[in-house]
Design a protein around this motif. Sequence first.
Motif, PDB file in Angstrom:
ATOM      1  N   MET A   1       0.849  -1.202   0.000  1.00 58.45           N
ATOM      2  CA  MET A   1       0.000   0.000   0.000  1.00 58.45           C
ATOM      3  C   MET A   1       0.883   1.250   0.000  1.00 58.45           C
ATOM      4  O   MET A   1       1.831   1.358   0.766  1.00 58.45           O
ATOM      5  CB  MET A   1      -0.904   0.005   1.241  1.00 58.45           C
ATOM      6  CG  MET A   1      -1.870   1.170   1.287  1.00 58.45           C
ATOM      7  SD  MET A   1      -2.976   1.051   2.717  1.00 58.45           S
ATOM      8  CE  MET A   1      -3.888   2.568   2.515  1.00 58.45           C
ATOM      9  N   ARG A   2       0.554   2.194  -0.887  1.00 54.43           N
ATOM     10  CA  ARG A   2       1.367   3.399  -1.026  1.00 54.43           C
ATOM     11  C   ARG A   2       1.193   4.329   0.165  1.00 54.43           C
ATOM     12  O   ARG A   2       0.097   4.497   0.685  1.00 54.43           O
ATOM     13  CB  ARG A   2       0.963   4.144  -2.312  1.00 54.43           C
ATOM     14  CG  ARG A   2       1.863   5.324  -2.624  1.00 54.43           C
ATOM     15  CD  ARG A   2       1.294   6.101  -3.796  1.00 54.43           C
ATOM     16  NE  ARG A   2       2.143   7.230  -4.126  1.00 54.43           N
ATOM     17  CZ  ARG A   2       2.154   8.373  -3.456  1.00 54.43           C
ATOM     18  NH1 ARG A   2       1.358   8.529  -2.407  1.00 54.43           N
ATOM     19  NH2 ARG A   2       2.949   9.369  -3.821  1.00 54.43           N
ATOM     20  N   ASN A   3       2.294   4.913   0.612  1.00 57.78           N
ATOM     21  CA  ASN A   3       2.213   5.887   1.691  1.00 57.78           C
ATOM     22  C   ASN A   3       1.431   7.106   1.227  1.00 57.78           C
ATOM     23  O   ASN A   3       1.506   7.491   0.047  1.00 57.78           O
ATOM     24  CB  ASN A   3       3.615   6.316   2.123  1.00 57.78           C
ATOM     25  CG  ASN A   3       4.376   5.197   2.800  1.00 57.78           C
ATOM     26  OD1 ASN A   3       3.786   4.370   3.487  1.00 57.78           O
ATOM     27  ND2 ASN A   3       5.687   5.168   2.601  1.00 57.78           N
ATOM     28  N   PRO A   4       0.657   7.737   2.138  1.00 60.38           N
ATOM     29  CA  PRO A   4      -0.123   8.913   1.737  1.00 60.38           C
ATOM     30  C   PRO A   4       0.787  10.062   1.313  1.00 60.38           C
ATOM     31  O   PRO A   4       1.902  10.213   1.802  1.00 60.38           O
ATOM     32  CB  PRO A   4      -0.897   9.258   3.016  1.00 60.38           C
ATOM     33  CG  PRO A   4      -0.098   8.672   4.133  1.00 60.38           C
ATOM     34  CD  PRO A   4       0.504   7.423   3.571  1.00 60.38           C
ATOM     35  N   LYS A   5       0.283  10.869   0.383  1.00 61.31           N
ATOM     36  CA  LYS A   5       1.032  12.039  -0.061  1.00 61.31           C
ATOM     37  C   LYS A   5       1.225  12.985   1.111  1.00 61.31           C
ATOM     38  O   LYS A   5       0.335  13.166   1.934  1.00 61.31           O
ATOM     39  CB  LYS A   5       0.270  12.743  -1.184  1.00 61.31           C
ATOM     40  CG  LYS A   5       0.971  13.986  -1.706  1.00 61.31           C
ATOM     41  CD  LYS A   5       0.141  14.708  -2.756  1.00 61.31           C
ATOM     42  CE  LYS A   5       0.144  13.948  -4.061  1.00 61.31           C
ATOM     43  NZ  LYS A   5      -0.440  14.755  -5.157  1.00 61.31           N
ATOM     44  N   LYS A   6       2.394  13.587   1.182  1.00 55.44           N
ATOM     45  CA  LYS A   6       2.712  14.501   2.270  1.00 55.44           C
ATOM     46  C   LYS A   6       2.662  15.947   1.787  1.00 55.44           C
ATOM     47  O   LYS A   6       2.760  16.226   0.593  1.00 55.44           O
ATOM     48  CB  LYS A   6       4.121  14.204   2.833  1.00 55.44           C
ATOM     49  CG  LYS A   6       4.311  12.793   3.383  1.00 55.44           C
ATOM     50  CD  LYS A   6       5.723  12.617   3.883  1.00 55.44           C
ATOM     51  CE  LYS A   6       5.950  11.221   4.445  1.00 55.44           C
ATOM     52  NZ  LYS A   6       5.934  10.180   3.397  1.00 55.44           N
ATOM     53  N   THR A   7       2.537  16.846   2.743  1.00 61.58           N
ATOM     54  CA  THR A   7       2.623  18.277   2.461  1.00 61.58           C
ATOM     55  C   THR A   7       3.797  18.835   3.251  1.00 61.58           C
ATOM     56  O   THR A   7       3.811  18.773   4.482  1.00 61.58           O
ATOM     57  CB  THR A   7       1.332  19.013   2.860  1.00 61.58           C
ATOM     58  OG1 THR A   7       0.243  18.504   2.091  1.00 61.58           O
ATOM     59  CG2 THR A   7       1.471  20.512   2.614  1.00 61.58           C
ATOM     60  N   PHE A   8       4.791  19.363   2.544  1.00 61.42           N
ATOM     61  CA  PHE A   8       5.982  19.906   3.180  1.00 61.42           C
ATOM     62  C   PHE A   8       5.915  21.433   3.201  1.00 61.42           C
ATOM     63  O   PHE A   8       5.726  22.066   2.152  1.00 61.42           O
ATOM     64  CB  PHE A   8       7.244  19.462   2.437  1.00 61.42           C
ATOM     65  CG  PHE A   8       7.551  17.999   2.590  1.00 61.42           C
ATOM     66  CD1 PHE A   8       8.183  17.529   3.733  1.00 61.42           C
ATOM     67  CD2 PHE A   8       7.210  17.093   1.597  1.00 61.42           C
ATOM     68  CE1 PHE A   8       8.471  16.177   3.880  1.00 61.42           C
ATOM     69  CE2 PHE A   8       7.495  15.744   1.725  1.00 61.42           C
ATOM     70  CZ  PHE A   8       8.125  15.282   2.880  1.00 61.42           C
ATOM     71  N   VAL A   9       6.074  22.005   4.387  1.00 62.33           N
ATOM     72  CA  VAL A   9       6.127  23.454   4.555  1.00 62.33           C
ATOM     73  C   VAL A   9       7.601  23.831   4.667  1.00 62.33           C
ATOM     74  O   VAL A   9       8.298  23.377   5.571  1.00 62.33           O
ATOM     75  CB  VAL A   9       5.359  23.901   5.820  1.00 62.33           C
ATOM     76  CG1 VAL A   9       5.411  25.416   5.969  1.00 62.33           C
ATOM     77  CG2 VAL A   9       3.917  23.405   5.765  1.00 62.33           C
ATOM     78  N   LEU A  10       8.094  24.665   3.745  1.00 65.68           N
ATOM     79  CA  LEU A  10       9.517  24.962   3.683  1.00 65.68           C
ATOM     80  C   LEU A  10       9.863  26.273   4.368  1.00 65.68           C
ATOM     81  O   LEU A  10       9.224  27.300   4.143  1.00 65.68           O
ATOM     82  CB  LEU A  10       9.995  25.019   2.228  1.00 65.68           C
ATOM     83  CG  LEU A  10       9.729  23.783   1.358  1.00 65.68           C
ATOM     84  CD1 LEU A  10      10.481  23.918   0.044  1.00 65.68           C
ATOM     85  CD2 LEU A  10      10.127  22.503   2.068  1.00 65.68           C
ATOM     86  N   ASP A  11      10.919  26.218   5.184  1.00 65.47           N
ATOM     87  CA  ASP A  11      11.455  27.412   5.832  1.00 65.47           C
ATOM     88  C   ASP A  11      12.380  28.139   4.858  1.00 65.47           C
ATOM     89  O   ASP A  11      12.908  27.551   3.901  1.00 65.47           O
ATOM     90  CB  ASP A  11      12.227  26.999   7.091  1.00 65.47           C
ATOM     91  CG  ASP A  11      12.636  28.176   7.961  1.00 65.47           C
ATOM     92  OD1 ASP A  11      12.200  29.315   7.671  1.00 65.47           O
ATOM     93  OD2 ASP A  11      13.402  27.967   8.921  1.00 65.47           O
ATOM     94  N   THR A  12      12.643  29.400   5.132  1.00 67.03           N
ATOM     95  CA  THR A  12      13.484  30.229   4.258  1.00 67.03           C
ATOM     96  C   THR A  12      14.884  29.647   4.114  1.00 67.03           C
ATOM     97  O   THR A  12      15.451  29.627   3.018  1.00 67.03           O
ATOM     98  CB  THR A  12      13.599  31.656   4.833  1.00 67.03           C
ATOM     99  OG1 THR A  12      12.307  32.126   5.180  1.00 67.03           O
ATOM    100  CG2 THR A  12      14.222  32.604   3.830  1.00 67.03           C
ATOM    101  N   ASN A  13      15.454  29.141   5.206  1.00 68.72           N
ATOM    102  CA  ASN A  13      16.836  28.670   5.150  1.00 68.72           C
ATOM    103  C   ASN A  13      17.013  27.463   4.235  1.00 68.72           C
ATOM    104  O   ASN A  13      18.090  27.235   3.705  1.00 68.72           O
ATOM    105  CB  ASN A  13      17.379  28.380   6.556  1.00 68.72           C
ATOM    106  CG  ASN A  13      16.473  27.476   7.354  1.00 68.72           C
ATOM    107  OD1 ASN A  13      16.132  26.389   6.930  1.00 68.72           O
ATOM    108  ND2 ASN A  13      16.074  27.930   8.533  1.00 68.72           N
TER     109      ASN A  13
END
Length: 440
Positions: free
Chosen positions: A1-13
């Motif tokens: 079973m495929r892992n659920p899609k993730k949402t990545f929040v990116l910091d400025t650095n």
Amino acid sequence: MRNPKKTFVLDTNVLLHDYKCIYNFQDNDIVLPIVVLEELDKFKKGNEQINFHARELARELDKLAGDQLFNGGIKLGKGLGKLRVETGKPFSKTMIESFSEDTPDHRILAIAEYLAKTIKDSPVILVTKDVNLRLKAKSLGLQSQDYLSDKVRDIDVIKKEIDTLCDIDDSIIARLYQQPEGIEASAIKYQFYANQYVVLKGANSSALIYYSAGTDTIHRIDKQRVYGIEPRNSEQTFALDALLRPEVQLVALTGKAGTGKTLLALAAALMQEKSFDQILLARPIVPLANKDIGFLPGDVGEKIGPYMLPLYDNLAVIKNRFKSQSREYMHVEEMLKDQKLVITPLAFIRGRSLSNAFFIVDEAQNLTPHEIKTIITRAGEGTKFVFTGDINQIDSPYLDIKSNGLTYLSDKMHGNEIFAHINLVKGERSPLAELASNIL
């Protein structure tokens, strides 16, 4: 079973560390908090690599620009997720009680917390190179991680000391002394890699050897005096050999302070100056104790002077090996005057031709992997690069022993026929410096 899609929040650095990072999260979605764009805007002007990244990212976002960037997201490409910008969100009660200041970091946390509560079918993960921000996120129950795409998983190869092979038959070592052209590597039961240096020890003899992958042979090497500098141990002997070997176009010298990395590189460069149009000795400016270079008095030359002093110190050590009226001493002075030998901040090299140059980059552990790549990919015909540094002494707050450019370079280039890496372990500056480096 495929892992659920993730949402990545990116910091400025993360974006300043690698402006192409938005393409490194596979089919997962990426969110840029609006405050990140505000922070990036402050970094657009300047000559440092971080300013270059800010400008390049702005261009990347401009290519993707459209209403969808703020409404649902824009597809980044085949097999990739969507990128979108998220506007500011109010602080939750928990955040108000936990963090009294309204800072960019806290605004990013507010957006990550909001997304974690509203996106039900996708884990939300804050990606930042700021350790404190990761801890703050976890205190709120948010998932957070470092930017891992360019982290080296195993640094044992980089930190490894020179191999010593014992119980070697003395007749094999004798052959190495008798045959300058080398002998077949199969004479020793050992798995060599390209440009490896090894110490051989027999019952009554020993030898320092080098492995040539092109001919599958091993060669004995001797200590040699180079522009007044004589190696004091086997590691330094190996380092000088790699620095002087024409077929090795890329060299990494790692090791703690006082092991002679920069001094050896500079001596080797001066020894070969007739083979190159220019010798460039540069280092990145990373102000310590969070003091910006602008706080220093004077013009640009006077501001950068303190950061370049260690390089001039190494040059002084070499010059002082000779009398002030000697040919070698005067020649170094002429090279400085004619700019055949240039000592400068790394940022000032941008835009210059790197053809047929011997280019030494000091303190390379303070560069990101992308910065290392940018420097090397600008190499013209006949250029030799030498990167030196101590991966245990990193001044940048967003790099560590596994994510800095020098570690990344040494790991990715390991075993390549044009690359050699020597890890210098024994300090030769003074017994006091060696003691302090080991126990303090």
